[in-house]
Motif scaffolding. Structure first.
Motif, PDB file in Angstrom:
ATOM      1  N   VAL A 313      67.790   8.809  38.900  1.00 62.67           N
ATOM      2  CA  VAL A 313      68.519   8.093  37.861  1.00 62.67           C
ATOM      3  C   VAL A 313      68.121   6.630  37.968  1.00 62.67           C
ATOM      4  O   VAL A 313      68.076   6.073  39.065  1.00 62.67           O
ATOM      5  N   ASP A 327      67.109  10.580  29.059  1.00 62.98           N
ATOM      6  CA  ASP A 327      68.320  11.216  29.588  1.00 62.98           C
ATOM      7  C   ASP A 327      68.615  10.821  31.029  1.00 62.98           C
ATOM      8  O   ASP A 327      69.741  11.010  31.507  1.00 62.98           O
ATOM      9  N   ASP A 328      67.627  10.290  31.727  1.00 63.23           N
ATOM     10  CA  ASP A 328      67.806   9.921  33.131  1.00 63.23           C
ATOM     11  C   ASP A 328      68.012   8.415  33.306  1.00 63.23           C
ATOM     12  O   ASP A 328      67.955   7.908  34.420  1.00 63.23           O
ATOM     13  N   VAL A 330      70.331   4.781  32.435  1.00 62.03           N
ATOM     14  CA  VAL A 330      71.659   4.228  32.142  1.00 62.03           C
ATOM     15  C   VAL A 330      71.517   2.719  31.966  1.00 62.03           C
ATOM     16  O   VAL A 330      70.526   2.120  32.399  1.00 62.03           O
ATOM     17  N   SER A 341      76.178   9.725  35.118  1.00 60.01           N
ATOM     18  CA  SER A 341      74.845  10.316  35.181  1.00 60.01           C
ATOM     19  C   SER A 341      74.613  10.992  36.534  1.00 60.01           C
ATOM     20  O   SER A 341      74.033  12.088  36.600  1.00 60.01           O
TER      21      SER A 341
END
Length: 398
Positions: A313, A327-328, A330, A341
């Protein structure tokens, strides 16, 4: 070439480093040049440190600059520093500056005044380094404006510019028309740095380990955000611990934060570890790599973790989006999003397995052989460009 590293010199005259680039790093320039002179800060020591690696050697010499740490020491020793920098390169030398860099800026200014060429390897972004929340300094906005403008000017003036990112740094600091350009990371990943295959998470596993890697000299790595996210996850009953590899003056601040949030017993600060096997051991023991940085170029630590097949992440800053899918990612400085996450990853073994395979495949792009090919093309082009500008020597100064 200039590097922003601090080396030590033992009584026998040998140059050593604990955490900076060592001799094998500088030999890469010998693919195109006969000699390499490394311009760096050097401090005399009574003996070499345990675990230190040799910097100088066949074809590689170090040009010592008086060692300083921080603005106050720099100002006190500035006259000696400037003299050393100006004396380092001759008119006919090919000069490569790893920027942003105070030493690199001094040498660039000297070359510009003399009408002599230089090239740059762009390895960081001062716009992000001096962003709000990264450092605490009353002159931060002024420093951000000045250093960003300086790096843009250096890239415009350079006869060649290489970047550690594919797109990000190029967009903010474009090279001039007609300059030699390239994109390659400075990372060193030998064959043993790669895991044989993707990980297969255990669906029945109860406890998990997060791992992060980075300096604690400043807070730009965002480890404080990660500690806050850890506290949120632990409060919901998730069995979790964090291992951070890295050292610096902000360590006491992190320890106080972990104590205040009630997670001091779940945070392990290893301090600095020698690059290579010891760091890989910590990565192999973890379940998820987390990079909560407020600023990055193209992070070597993340690539090293991906080479070990770790799901990851990261924050959507700098070159991280060039390594991880949306999607990985933030936002930075958002412990709530980061905690969410992390939870999604650790509670979804199928996603963990897919990310492991994807990250391992992406890390293959940074193996020694493909990166060496890109660097060699750039260095040989610089040698040709330097010769066209009147370069007579076959030495490379970085």
């Amino acid at each position: 070439m200039t590097v922003e590293a601090r080396f030590s010199r033992s009584p026998d005259g040998a140059i050593w480093t604990r955490g900076g680039p060592a001799y094998p790093f500088f030999t890469r320039y010998l693919s195109a040049f006969d000699r390499v002179r490394v311009l760096a800060r050097v401090a005399d020591v009574p003996r070499r440190d345990d675990g230190a690696k040799r910097v100088d050697g066949a074809g590689v010499e170090v040009w010592p600059v008086p060692c300083y740490i921080g603005p106050a020491q720099y100002l006190a020793r500035r006259a000696a520093v400037v003299r050393a920098v100006r004396a380092a390169a001759e008119d006919g030398d090919t000069v490569v500056l790893r920027v942003p860099s105070p030493l690199g800026s001094l040498l660039a200014a000297s070359r510009e005044r003399a009408g002599l060429p230089y090239a740059v390897e762009v390895v960081g972004d001062p716009y992000d380094v001096f962003a709000p929340g990264v450092i605490r300094h009353p002159l931060r906005p002024l420093l951000r404006q000045r250093e960003t403008a300086r790096l843009r000017r250096q890239c415009r003036n350079a006869v060649g510019a290489a970047y550690v990112t594919d797109r990000y740094l190029q967009a903010r600091y474009p090279a001039r028309t007609g300059a030699v350009t390239a994109a390659y990371s400075s990372i060193e990943l030998p064959a043993e740095a790669y895991r044989d295959g993707p990980r297969r998470p255990d669906p029945g596993r109860q406890g998990h380990t997060l791992v992060s890697v980075g300096t604690l000299e400043q807070m730009y790595k965002g480890v404080d955000t990660l500690v806050e996210a850890l506290a949120r996850l632990v409060a919901t009953g998730l069995a979790l611990r964090l291992v951070h590899v890295g050292e610096g003056r902000c360590r006491p601040r992190l320890e106080r934060l972990a104590e205040r949030l009630g997670v001091a017993d779940r945070v392990v600060l290893t301090g600095a570890l020698p690059a290579g096997a010891e760091v890989r051991h910590r990565l192999d023991e973890a379940d998820l790599f987390v990079m909560p940085s407020r600023t990055e170029g193209l992070p070597k630590a993340l690539i090293e973790a991906m080479a070990r097949g770790l799901p990851a992440v990261g924050t959507a800053v700098g070159g991280i989006p060039e390594l991880l899918p949306p999607d990985d990612l933030v936002p930075p400085d958002d412990p709530e999003s980061l905690a969410g996450s992390i939870r999604q990853f650790l509670t979804d073994p199928a996603r963990m397995a897919a990310a492991s395979a994807r990250n391992l495949g992406r890390a293959a792009d940074f193996a020694d052989e493909p990166l060496a090919r890109r660097r060699d093309v750039f260095y040989h082009a610089l040698r040709t460009a330097g010769a066209g500008a009147g370069t007579r020597s076959e030495r490379l100064y970085g």
